[in-house]
Design a protein around this motif. Structure first.
Motif, PDB file in Angstrom:
ATOM      1  N   THR A  50     -25.980 -17.945 -20.726  1.00 17.82           N
ATOM      2  CA  THR A  50     -25.996 -18.856 -21.872  1.00 17.82           C
ATOM      3  C   THR A  50     -24.591 -19.360 -22.176  1.00 17.82           C
ATOM      4  O   THR A  50     -24.385 -20.560 -22.410  1.00 17.82           O
ATOM      5  N   TYR A  53     -23.624 -21.908 -19.616  1.00 15.88           N
ATOM      6  CA  TYR A  53     -24.329 -23.172 -19.857  1.00 15.88           C
ATOM      7  C   TYR A  53     -23.695 -23.938 -21.009  1.00 15.88           C
ATOM      8  O   TYR A  53     -23.466 -25.150 -20.916  1.00 15.88           O
ATOM      9  N   LEU A  54     -23.416 -23.235 -22.107  1.00 17.61           N
ATOM     10  CA  LEU A  54     -22.796 -23.891 -23.256  1.00 17.61           C
ATOM     11  C   LEU A  54     -21.432 -24.466 -22.900  1.00 17.61           C
ATOM     12  O   LEU A  54     -21.087 -25.581 -23.315  1.00 17.61           O
ATOM     13  N   GLU A  56     -20.368 -25.362 -19.848  1.00 16.06           N
ATOM     14  CA  GLU A  56     -20.510 -26.457 -18.889  1.00 16.06           C
ATOM     15  C   GLU A  56     -21.074 -27.721 -19.520  1.00 16.06           C
ATOM     16  O   GLU A  56     -20.587 -28.817 -19.277  1.00 16.06           O
ATOM     17  N   HIS A  57     -22.101 -27.585 -20.336  1.00 11.38           N
ATOM     18  CA  HIS A  57     -22.817 -28.760 -20.841  1.00 11.38           C
ATOM     19  C   HIS A  57     -22.340 -29.257 -22.205  1.00 11.38           C
ATOM     20  O   HIS A  57     -22.565 -30.422 -22.533  1.00 11.38           O
ATOM     21  N   PHE A  58     -21.712 -28.386 -22.972  1.00 12.72           N
ATOM     22  CA  PHE A  58     -21.316 -28.779 -24.328  1.00 12.72           C
ATOM     23  C   PHE A  58     -19.844 -28.540 -24.616  1.00 12.72           C
ATOM     24  O   PHE A  58     -19.370 -28.856 -25.708  1.00 12.72           O
ATOM     25  N   GLY A  59     -19.138 -27.941 -23.680  1.00 15.63           N
ATOM     26  CA  GLY A  59     -17.720 -27.660 -23.896  1.00 15.63           C
ATOM     27  C   GLY A  59     -17.468 -26.604 -24.954  1.00 15.63           C
ATOM     28  O   GLY A  59     -16.399 -26.543 -25.534  1.00 15.63           O
ATOM     29  N   VAL A  60     -18.461 -25.765 -25.196  1.00 13.51           N
ATOM     30  CA  VAL A  60     -18.356 -24.727 -26.222  1.00 13.51           C
ATOM     31  C   VAL A  60     -18.036 -23.403 -25.550  1.00 13.51           C
ATOM     32  O   VAL A  60     -18.713 -22.996 -24.606  1.00 13.51           O
TER      33      VAL A  60
END
Length: 89
Positions: A50, A53-54, A56-60
């Motif tokens: 998770t 993913y955060l 990679e996809h949201f820069g978080v």
């Protein structure tokens, strides 16, 4: 292959009540618990996926401290929920 799990009578009685409330058997209840409950290693792996993913996809970026704090909060909510259910029962 079937096997026997030994528990005290209080636990057996509780499982019977839970199974009846869910319209199932104790065996099915335990099977469902075993199938759906994650081990600590599985939880960590899921948290790592998770976080990746955060990122990679949201820069978080999720810090380990944040994850631990959220987990403590969730655990506290679960404990409070179960305590409230016991008070009603």
């Amino acid at each position: 292959m079937d096997t026997t799990i030994k528990v005290d009578s209080k636990t057996r009685d509780r499982l019977a009540v839970l199974a009846e409330a869910h319209g199932t058997t104790m065996r099915a209840l335990i099977d469902e618990f075993a199938a759906n409950t994650l081990t600590p290693a599985e939880l960590k792996e899921r948290a790592d996926r998770t976080a990746a993913y955060l990122a990679e996809h949201f820069g978080v970026t999720v810090a380990a401290e944040s994850s631990a704090e959220v987990l403590r909060g969730v655990r506290n909510q679960v404990v409070a929920h179960h305590a409230a259910e016991q008070a009603v029962a």
